[in-house]
Scaffold this motif. Structure first.
Motif, PDB file in Angstrom:
ATOM      1  N   GLU A 181       1.112  -1.267  -0.062  1.00  0.00           N
ATOM      2  CA  GLU A 181       0.226  -0.134  -0.157  1.00  0.00           C
ATOM      3  C   GLU A 181       0.958   1.541  -0.083  1.00  0.00           C
ATOM      4  O   GLU A 181       2.228   1.683   0.475  1.00  0.00           O
ATOM      5  CB  GLU A 181      -1.050   0.245   1.042  1.00  0.00           C
ATOM      6  N   ASP A 254      -3.461   0.774  -2.205  1.00  0.00           N
ATOM      7  CA  ASP A 254      -2.994  -0.574  -2.217  1.00  0.00           C
ATOM      8  C   ASP A 254      -3.231  -1.805  -3.272  1.00  0.00           C
ATOM      9  O   ASP A 254      -3.469  -2.037  -4.739  1.00  0.00           O
ATOM     10  CB  ASP A 254      -3.855  -0.512  -1.106  1.00  0.00           C
ATOM     11  N   SER A 255      -2.882  -2.801  -3.519  1.00  0.00           N
ATOM     12  CA  SER A 255      -2.629  -4.541  -4.570  1.00  0.00           C
ATOM     13  C   SER A 255      -2.817  -5.011  -2.812  1.00  0.00           C
ATOM     14  O   SER A 255      -2.244  -6.158  -2.482  1.00  0.00           O
ATOM     15  CB  SER A 255      -1.018  -3.937  -4.574  1.00  0.00           C
ATOM     16  N   PRO A 256      -3.921  -6.000  -3.858  1.00  0.00           N
ATOM     17  CA  PRO A 256      -4.478  -7.331  -2.858  1.00  0.00           C
ATOM     18  C   PRO A 256      -3.581  -8.518  -3.753  1.00  0.00           C
ATOM     19  O   PRO A 256      -4.270  -9.703  -2.819  1.00  0.00           O
ATOM     20  CB  PRO A 256      -6.035  -7.117  -2.569  1.00  0.00           C
ATOM     21  N   ASN A 257      -3.650  -8.697  -5.011  1.00  0.00           N
ATOM     22  CA  ASN A 257      -2.998  -9.352  -4.864  1.00  0.00           C
ATOM     23  C   ASN A 257      -1.731  -9.363  -6.386  1.00  0.00           C
ATOM     24  O   ASN A 257      -2.440  -8.613  -6.962  1.00  0.00           O
ATOM     25  CB  ASN A 257      -4.570 -10.379  -5.900  1.00  0.00           C
TER      26      ASN A 257
END
Length: 290
Positions: A181, A254-257
């Protein structure tokens, strides 16, 4: 009579003022700043301008979805064709194709809506350090650019239409695995026309900046890693409230994956007064060539 060199912001605004060739057919050009390929945010912004110019003024954009197919050539003009998919009582839908050298490089679907009253809610703006208390371009250069590789130094020292002030620069100078994030303050470096079409296009332009970087934090990598191939694959954006872009904006991401050679990222754009003006989602190619 002396001639002054146009600023990066002036060049951006000029590039968004597309040349009409025929009904629903436009031509755009790219600022010649030494890039090897056209910046994705520029193509998104130009395609949005092409679509919006075929829609009545009382219907601003509320969402767009785009796919990048081929890298753009900065030396060649880009032709934008607009398909008027639907004109309803409240909504209008447009499909745009960006073409270079006879091939499609980008496609955009966009929806436009007459303004109307409705239920009102938004997530609150995160509490962060204000931009005035963060290092500016000169301070950042003095802090970590002196010993940085040439490609990193040239990126930060180049004049750009958008100024970026990260809340943290740790991911640029460290190979530690960090939380996926980030938050950055962004603002335009020159005046923006009082035109909601251009304002939305510039917001779309800057929404492609720093977003995909976030997917690399969890791996201790950065976009400056010469062993990585990083490129936007698609881009989606929802415009919640109009903005004149006359002050700093907070971009919270943000980056969840990440998997399968791709990284997924999300972003929220806030005005300094706390208004949530847009939400963004993007998936990009992240390929380790080493």
């Amino acid at each position: 009579m002396s001639r002054t060199t146009p600023t990066a912001m002036t060049q951006l605004v000029a590039s968004l003022d597309l040349e009409p060739l025929e009904q629903d057919l436009f031509r755009g050009t790219s600022p010649q700043v030494g890039w090897q390929r056209v910046f994705g945010g520029q193509v998104i912004g130009q395609a949005l301008v092409a679509a919006q110019r075929t829609v009545p003024q009382d219907r601003p954009v509320h969402s767009l979805h785009g796919y990048f197919m081929r890298p753009g050539d900065p030396a060649a003009p880009i032709i934008y064709t607009v398909d008027r998919m639907r004109d309803g009582l409240s909504f209008a839908t447009r499909q745009v194709m960006a073409i270079q050298h006879g091939k499609a490089i980008f496609s955009l679907s966009a929806s436009f809506q007459k303004e109307e009253e409705g239920l009102e809610y938004q997530a609150p703006i995160p509490k962060v350090t204000p931009p005035e208390e963060l290092p500016g371009k000169e301070e950042m250069s003095a802090a970590f650019l002196a010993g940085a590789p040439d490609h990193i130094r040239s990126y930060w020292e180049r004049e750009r239409p958008i100024e970026v002030r990260p809340l943290s620069i740790e991911h640029y100078i460290s190979d530690h695995k960090l939380e996926a994030e980030q938050k950055v303050w962004v603002r335009v470096t020159g005046p923006v026309p009082d035109d909601h079409i251009i304002q939305a296009a510039i917001l779309a332009y800057l929404s492609d900046m720093t977003l995909l970087d976030t997917a690399l934090f969890a791996h201790g990598r950065s976009v400056f890693d010469r062993n990585l191939q990083v490129a936007s694959l698609d881009h989606a954006m929802w415009f919640h409230r109009p903005s004149k872009l006359d002050d700093w904006l907070l971009y919270s991401m943000d980056s969840p994956n990440t998997n399968g050679g791709r990284g997924f990222t999300r972003g929220s754009l806030y005005q300094r007064d706390g208004k949530l003006i847009a939400s963004v989602a993007q998936e990009g190619l992240i390929r380790d060539r080493s």
